[in-house]
Design an enzyme around this catalytic site. Structure first.
Site, short mmCIF file in Angstrom:
data_model
loop_
_atom_site.label_atom_id
_atom_site.label_comp_id
_atom_site.label_asym_id
_atom_site.label_seq_id
_atom_site.Cartn_x
_atom_site.Cartn_y
_atom_site.Cartn_z
N HIS A 1 38.96 21.22 24.98
CA HIS A 1 37.64 20.70 24.65
C HIS A 1 36.70 21.86 24.33
CE1 HIS A 1 38.70 16.68 25.96
NE2 HIS A 1 39.23 17.23 27.04
N ALA B 1 51.55 36.65 41.50
CA ALA B 1 51.37 35.23 41.80
C ALA B 1 49.90 34.86 41.88
CB ALA B 1 52.06 34.90 43.12
N LYS C 1 43.46 41.71 36.56
CA LYS C 1 43.10 43.08 36.19
C LYS C 1 44.35 43.95 36.35
CE LYS C 1 38.26 42.86 37.78
NZ LYS C 1 37.92 41.93 36.80
N ARG D 1 48.29 48.69 37.96
CA ARG D 1 49.01 49.95 37.71
C ARG D 1 49.75 49.85 36.39
NH1 ARG D 1 53.63 52.57 41.65
NH2 ARG D 1 53.94 54.45 40.41
#
Length: 191
Positions: free
Chosen positions: A118, A166, A186, A189
């Protein structure tokens, strides 16, 4: 007797899947229980050789909450899954294009979408329900590993060899050979 019944059920499932004109199944592809496949007649869903599509918790180390679902329900929509992938209880919904490379591991209950379904429609929120949103291609390059409950949002590319932890929500590109996690995900490493 159970093995014979399982073989008969599997053959019947393959017969049903082979009737889906938009679906191309490579050699050695296997299914654990029947996935949900919804394909527009002018869409394509390609599953590369030796890929596993798992919709059953019994033989998997995590609980799967629903069968794997492949949806290419718009004209011209495309889902391409590479070779030697393992996909468990995952929803892949393409309005336009989702591409998954070779040797990808996709854990249970992952959601991969190339559209939000939408528009925001703040100028007329009551009309939001009547909109279909804009699609942005999603790409998982080769050797990507998505942990359980990962959500991959429209317009994302996850680079070769990267791992997403996860319960992460990926809303921006992730470079190759990286570990990323969180909401939003984010880079933790890079190797």
């Amino acid at each position: 007797m159970r093995n014979l019944w399982e073989k008969i059920k599997y053959k019947l499932m393959l017969k049903r899947l082979n009737k889906i004109k938009s679906l191309s199944i490579g050699p050695g592809v296997s299914f654990r229980n029947e996935p949900v496949i919804i394909a527009h007649e002018n869409s394509t869903i390609k599953i590369g050789k030796n890929t596993l599509i798992n919709s059953r918790s019994e033989d998997y180390h995590l609980s799967i909450y629903a069968p794997s679902k492949l949806m290419a329900d718009r004209p011209g929509a495309s889902i391409t899954i590479g070779e030697n992938c393992r996909i468990h209880g995952t929803c892949i919904h393409a309005f336009k294009s989702i591409s998954i490379g070779n040797n990808c591991l996709i854990a249970g209950n992952v959601q991969i979408i190339d559209c939000n379904a939408h528009d925001l429609s703040f100028e007329n929120p009551a009309n939001r329900i009547n909109t279909s949103g804009k699609s942005k291609q999603v790409i998982l390059e080769d050797n990507v590993w998505l942990g359980t409950n990962v959500v991959v949002l429209p317009g994302v590319t996850i680079g070769q060899g990267s791992v997403i932890s996860a319960n992460s929500v990926v809303n921006k590109d992730i470079p190759s050979m990286s570990i990323a996690g969180g909401n939003p995900a984010k880079v933790i490493r890079t190797f």
